[in-house]
Write a protein that holds these residues in place. Structure first.
Motif, PDB file in Angstrom:
ATOM      1  N   GLN A 197     -46.642   1.674 -70.908  1.00 15.48           N
ATOM      2  CA  GLN A 197     -45.837   1.142 -71.999  1.00 15.48           C
ATOM      3  C   GLN A 197     -44.830   2.173 -72.494  1.00 15.48           C
ATOM      4  OE1 GLN A 197     -45.518  -1.768 -73.191  1.00 15.48           O
ATOM      5  NE2 GLN A 197     -44.623  -1.529 -75.221  1.00 15.48           N
ATOM      6  N   MET A 198     -45.280   3.395 -72.710  1.00 12.30           N
ATOM      7  CA  MET A 198     -44.376   4.439 -73.182  1.00 12.30           C
ATOM      8  C   MET A 198     -43.326   4.772 -72.124  1.00 12.30           C
ATOM      9  SD  MET A 198     -43.427   6.322 -75.663  1.00 12.30           S
ATOM     10  CE  MET A 198     -44.637   6.815 -76.901  1.00 12.30           C
ATOM     11  N   LEU A 199     -43.738   4.814 -70.873  1.00 11.57           N
ATOM     12  CA  LEU A 199     -42.794   5.112 -69.792  1.00 11.57           C
ATOM     13  C   LEU A 199     -41.732   4.026 -69.685  1.00 11.57           C
ATOM     14  CD1 LEU A 199     -42.038   7.024 -67.490  1.00 11.57           C
ATOM     15  CD2 LEU A 199     -43.584   5.731 -65.998  1.00 11.57           C
ATOM     16  N   VAL A 200     -42.128   2.771 -69.817  1.00  8.69           N
ATOM     17  CA  VAL A 200     -41.171   1.655 -69.784  1.00  8.69           C
ATOM     18  C   VAL A 200     -40.149   1.805 -70.899  1.00  8.69           C
ATOM     19  CG1 VAL A 200     -40.941  -0.819 -70.290  1.00  8.69           C
ATOM     20  CG2 VAL A 200     -42.568  -0.056 -68.570  1.00  8.69           C
ATOM     21  N   ILE A 201     -40.613   2.096 -72.105  1.00 11.45           N
ATOM     22  CA  ILE A 201     -39.704   2.215 -73.245  1.00 11.45           C
ATOM     23  C   ILE A 201     -38.709   3.355 -73.033  1.00 11.45           C
ATOM     24  CG2 ILE A 201     -39.551   2.774 -75.705  1.00 11.45           C
ATOM     25  CD1 ILE A 201     -42.292   1.368 -76.039  1.00 11.45           C
ATOM     26  N   LEU A 202     -39.212   4.531 -72.686  1.00  8.70           N
ATOM     27  CA  LEU A 202     -38.340   5.703 -72.555  1.00  8.70           C
ATOM     28  C   LEU A 202     -37.388   5.578 -71.371  1.00  8.70           C
ATOM     29  CD1 LEU A 202     -40.893   8.554 -73.354  1.00  8.70           C
ATOM     30  CD2 LEU A 202     -39.202   7.517 -74.876  1.00  8.70           C
ATOM     31  N   LEU A 203     -37.869   5.005 -70.275  1.00 11.05           N
ATOM     32  CA  LEU A 203     -37.009   4.838 -69.102  1.00 11.05           C
ATOM     33  C   LEU A 203     -35.933   3.798 -69.370  1.00 11.05           C
ATOM     34  CD1 LEU A 203     -36.630   5.922 -66.287  1.00 11.05           C
ATOM     35  CD2 LEU A 203     -38.323   4.280 -65.444  1.00 11.05           C
ATOM     36  N   THR A 204     -36.278   2.751 -70.101  1.00 10.74           N
ATOM     37  CA  THR A 204     -35.294   1.739 -70.488  1.00 10.74           C
ATOM     38  C   THR A 204     -34.171   2.364 -71.304  1.00 10.74           C
ATOM     39  OG1 THR A 204     -36.941  -0.048 -70.493  1.00 10.74           O
ATOM     40  CG2 THR A 204     -34.955  -0.397 -71.803  1.00 10.74           C
ATOM     41  N   VAL A 205     -34.541   3.233 -72.232  1.00  8.83           N
ATOM     42  CA  VAL A 205     -33.542   3.903 -73.073  1.00  8.83           C
ATOM     43  C   VAL A 205     -32.680   4.845 -72.247  1.00  8.83           C
ATOM     44  CG1 VAL A 205     -33.233   5.484 -75.018  1.00  8.83           C
ATOM     45  CG2 VAL A 205     -34.968   3.686 -75.139  1.00  8.83           C
ATOM     46  N   LEU A 206     -33.302   5.608 -71.345  1.00  3.56           N
ATOM     47  CA  LEU A 206     -32.554   6.574 -70.538  1.00  3.56           C
ATOM     48  C   LEU A 206     -31.483   5.912 -69.683  1.00  3.56           C
ATOM     49  CD1 LEU A 206     -32.211   9.495 -69.374  1.00  3.56           C
ATOM     50  CD2 LEU A 206     -33.811   8.784 -67.582  1.00  3.56           C
ATOM     51  N   VAL A 207     -31.845   4.850 -68.962  1.00  2.00           N
ATOM     52  CA  VAL A 207     -30.916   4.278 -67.982  1.00  2.00           C
ATOM     53  C   VAL A 207     -29.743   3.551 -68.634  1.00  2.00           C
ATOM     54  CG1 VAL A 207     -32.686   4.107 -66.202  1.00  2.00           C
ATOM     55  CG2 VAL A 207     -32.269   2.136 -67.687  1.00  2.00           C
ATOM     56  N   GLU A 208     -29.784   3.361 -69.952  1.00  3.17           N
ATOM     57  CA  GLU A 208     -28.608   2.815 -70.639  1.00  3.17           C
ATOM     58  C   GLU A 208     -27.507   3.863 -70.762  1.00  3.17           C
ATOM     59  OE1 GLU A 208     -27.679  -0.059 -71.382  1.00  3.17           O
ATOM     60  OE2 GLU A 208     -29.490  -1.285 -71.217  1.00  3.17           O
ATOM     61  N   ASP A 209     -27.829   5.111 -70.372  1.00  6.26           N
ATOM     62  CA  ASP A 209     -26.806   6.147 -70.152  1.00  6.26           C
ATOM     63  C   ASP A 209     -25.981   6.442 -71.403  1.00  6.26           C
ATOM     64  OD1 ASP A 209     -25.551   8.039 -68.673  1.00  6.26           O
ATOM     65  OD2 ASP A 209     -24.432   6.674 -67.385  1.00  6.26           O
ATOM     66  N   ASN A 210     -26.671   6.526 -72.550  1.00 12.04           N
ATOM     67  CA  ASN A 210     -26.038   6.906 -73.823  1.00 12.04           C
ATOM     68  C   ASN A 210     -25.004   5.906 -74.331  1.00 12.04           C
ATOM     69  OD1 ASN A 210     -27.256   9.227 -74.951  1.00 12.04           O
ATOM     70  ND2 ASN A 210     -26.305  10.514 -73.401  1.00 12.04           N
ATOM     71  N   CYS A 211     -24.946   4.718 -73.756  1.00 14.37           N
ATOM     72  CA  CYS A 211     -24.031   3.688 -74.261  1.00 14.37           C
ATOM     73  C   CYS A 211     -24.581   3.099 -75.560  1.00 14.37           C
ATOM     74  CB  CYS A 211     -23.872   2.567 -73.239  1.00 14.37           C
ATOM     75  SG  CYS A 211     -22.957   3.024 -71.759  1.00 14.37           S
ATOM     76  N   PRO A 212     -23.707   2.648 -76.460  1.00 11.63           N
ATOM     77  CA  PRO A 212     -24.187   1.903 -77.623  1.00 11.63           C
ATOM     78  C   PRO A 212     -24.815   0.586 -77.151  1.00 11.63           C
ATOM     79  CG  PRO A 212     -21.917   2.626 -77.929  1.00 11.63           C
ATOM     80  CD  PRO A 212     -22.255   2.849 -76.488  1.00 11.63           C
ATOM     81  N   TYR A 213     -26.018   0.312 -77.588  1.00  9.31           N
ATOM     82  CA  TYR A 213     -26.659  -0.938 -77.212  1.00  9.31           C
ATOM     83  C   TYR A 213     -27.796  -1.231 -78.176  1.00  9.31           C
ATOM     84  CZ  TYR A 213     -30.991   0.885 -75.126  1.00  9.31           C
ATOM     85  OH  TYR A 213     -32.221   1.452 -74.937  1.00  9.31           O
ATOM     86  N   VAL A 214     -28.366  -2.435 -78.076  1.00 10.21           N
ATOM     87  CA  VAL A 214     -29.415  -2.888 -78.986  1.00 10.21           C
ATOM     88  C   VAL A 214     -30.728  -2.964 -78.218  1.00 10.21           C
ATOM     89  CG1 VAL A 214     -30.168  -4.687 -80.575  1.00 10.21           C
ATOM     90  CG2 VAL A 214     -27.717  -4.229 -80.292  1.00 10.21           C
ATOM     91  N   LEU A 215     -31.756  -2.330 -78.762  1.00  8.51           N
ATOM     92  CA  LEU A 215     -33.082  -2.364 -78.158  1.00  8.51           C
ATOM     93  C   LEU A 215     -33.994  -3.211 -79.034  1.00  8.51           C
ATOM     94  CD1 LEU A 215     -35.100  -1.387 -76.004  1.00  8.51           C
ATOM     95  CD2 LEU A 215     -35.552   0.603 -77.459  1.00  8.51           C
ATOM     96  N   PHE A 216     -34.356  -4.401 -78.534  1.00 12.90           N
ATOM     97  CA  PHE A 216     -35.306  -5.269 -79.222  1.00 12.90           C
ATOM     98  C   PHE A 216     -36.714  -4.938 -78.719  1.00 12.90           C
ATOM     99  CE2 PHE A 216     -31.369  -7.769 -79.006  1.00 12.90           C
ATOM    100  CZ  PHE A 216     -31.232  -8.211 -80.323  1.00 12.90           C
ATOM    101  N   MET A 217     -37.662  -4.750 -79.640  1.00 13.85           N
ATOM    102  CA  MET A 217     -39.041  -4.484 -79.246  1.00 13.85           C
ATOM    103  C   MET A 217     -39.989  -5.324 -80.099  1.00 13.85           C
ATOM    104  SD  MET A 217     -39.218  -0.374 -78.445  1.00 13.85           S
ATOM    105  CE  MET A 217     -38.685   0.168 -80.071  1.00 13.85           C
ATOM    106  N   ASP A 218     -40.875  -6.045 -79.434  1.00 14.63           N
ATOM    107  CA  ASP A 218     -41.839  -6.895 -80.118  1.00 14.63           C
ATOM    108  C   ASP A 218     -43.214  -6.219 -80.086  1.00 14.63           C
ATOM    109  OD1 ASP A 218     -43.008  -9.017 -81.384  1.00 14.63           O
ATOM    110  OD2 ASP A 218     -42.924 -10.389 -79.687  1.00 14.63           O
ATOM    111  N   GLU A 219     -43.608  -5.675 -81.229  1.00 15.87           N
ATOM    112  CA  GLU A 219     -44.891  -4.976 -81.384  1.00 15.87           C
ATOM    113  C   GLU A 219     -45.095  -3.906 -80.295  1.00 15.87           C
ATOM    114  OE1 GLU A 219     -48.248  -7.529 -82.117  1.00 15.87           O
ATOM    115  OE2 GLU A 219     -47.020  -9.002 -83.136  1.00 15.87           O
TER     116      GLU A 219
END
Length: 273
Positions: A197-219
């Protein structure tokens, strides 16, 4: 050219639960935490927004009826976004996995498999930018190249630090994510649910490559150790300061590191329609 929003300024929903509730939620640029008891509509609000976005993030003509977004800048018509759900359910489409000769069993495994592909693309894009900088002849090209590789190094350091108690470390000489543990090589699919779970979250954030974007997370706290829950928002913001976080939670730990003022109760943004 597609013009992307930097963040969502306001979410308005005309009819939550068959017209019984009207929602107006004014959002913070950085962190937004939706709280409330079970059944009040936290996940429903997120789902209504995300379901109205097209795959590419276009929102005016593809929004579900009764859902409106105000964004910054106002004339933007696209949103970069990701949605992370925390429940690690068994994969339903096992035929696809079997055909691809993969040993995946859960939805988190499938997310990690897809993120591995995005991680490879991310590294290629960063590598191309590094080559371009080094070939530019600028006197500070070496420093610029180093700064381009910094987010990946930071991601690896964060994961190594989080997994240190179990002796797991990312193998930094490989292009895909794999770990060593006491001399053994581990695929990410062999991690615990919380580690995945933590790896999914952090990897998702990384591959957005510092672009402005919205991260929705449900619990997102489900399966995470309480210490990881406390660090979660700060780690996300460290990896990408341009992200806007919109999450639902039941966990007090998620807000412990100074995010109490960013909490909104569902009852505070709803009224009778």
């Amino acid at each position: 050219m597609q013009k992307y929003a930097e963040y969502i300024k306001q979410i308005e929903i005309d009819s939550l639960w068959s017209g019984k509730k009207h929602v107006v939620w004014n959002l913070d640029r950085r962190v937004n935490i939706l709280s409330g008891v079970n059944g009040v509509g936290k996940s429903t609000i997120l789902n209504k927004v995300v379901k109205g976005l097209s795959q590419g993030g276009e929102f005016p003509s593809h929004m579900l009826k009764g859902v409106r977004l105000k964004v910054v800048p106002e004339d933007a018509r696209w949103i970069r976004y990701d949605l992370i759900r925390s429940f690690d359910r068994p994969l339903l489409n096992l035929d696809l996995v079997t055909k691809m000769d993969l040993s995946l069993a859960t939805e988190l495994d499938w997310q990690l498999f897809q993120l591995q592909r995005k991680y490879l693309d991310y590294q290629v894009n960063v590598g191309n930018r590094i080559i371009e900088v080094l070939q530019s002849g600028d006197p500070d090209s070496a420093l610029k190249a180093q700064s381009l590789s910094e987010p990946k190094r930071k991601f690896q350091d964060i994961v190594d630090n989080l997994f240190a108690d179990t002796g797991k470390k990312i193998i930094r000489t490989e292009n895909e994510i794999r770990f060593t543990q006491i001399g053994e090589v581990l695929q990410p699919y062999l991690l615990s649910s919380g580690e995945k779970q933590m790896l999914v979250i952090l990897l998702t954030v990384l591959v957005e490559d510092n672009c402005p974007y919205v991260l929705f997370m449900d619990e997102p706290e489900v399966s995470l150790h309480v210490e990881w829950q406390k660090q979660l928002i700060d780690l996300i913001m460290e990896l990408n300061p341009n992200v806007q976080i919109i999450l639902t939670t039941h966990s007090p730990a998620v807000i412990m590191n100074g995010w109490l003022d960013n909490v909104t109760e569902v009852s505070d943004i709803t009224d009778q329609a």
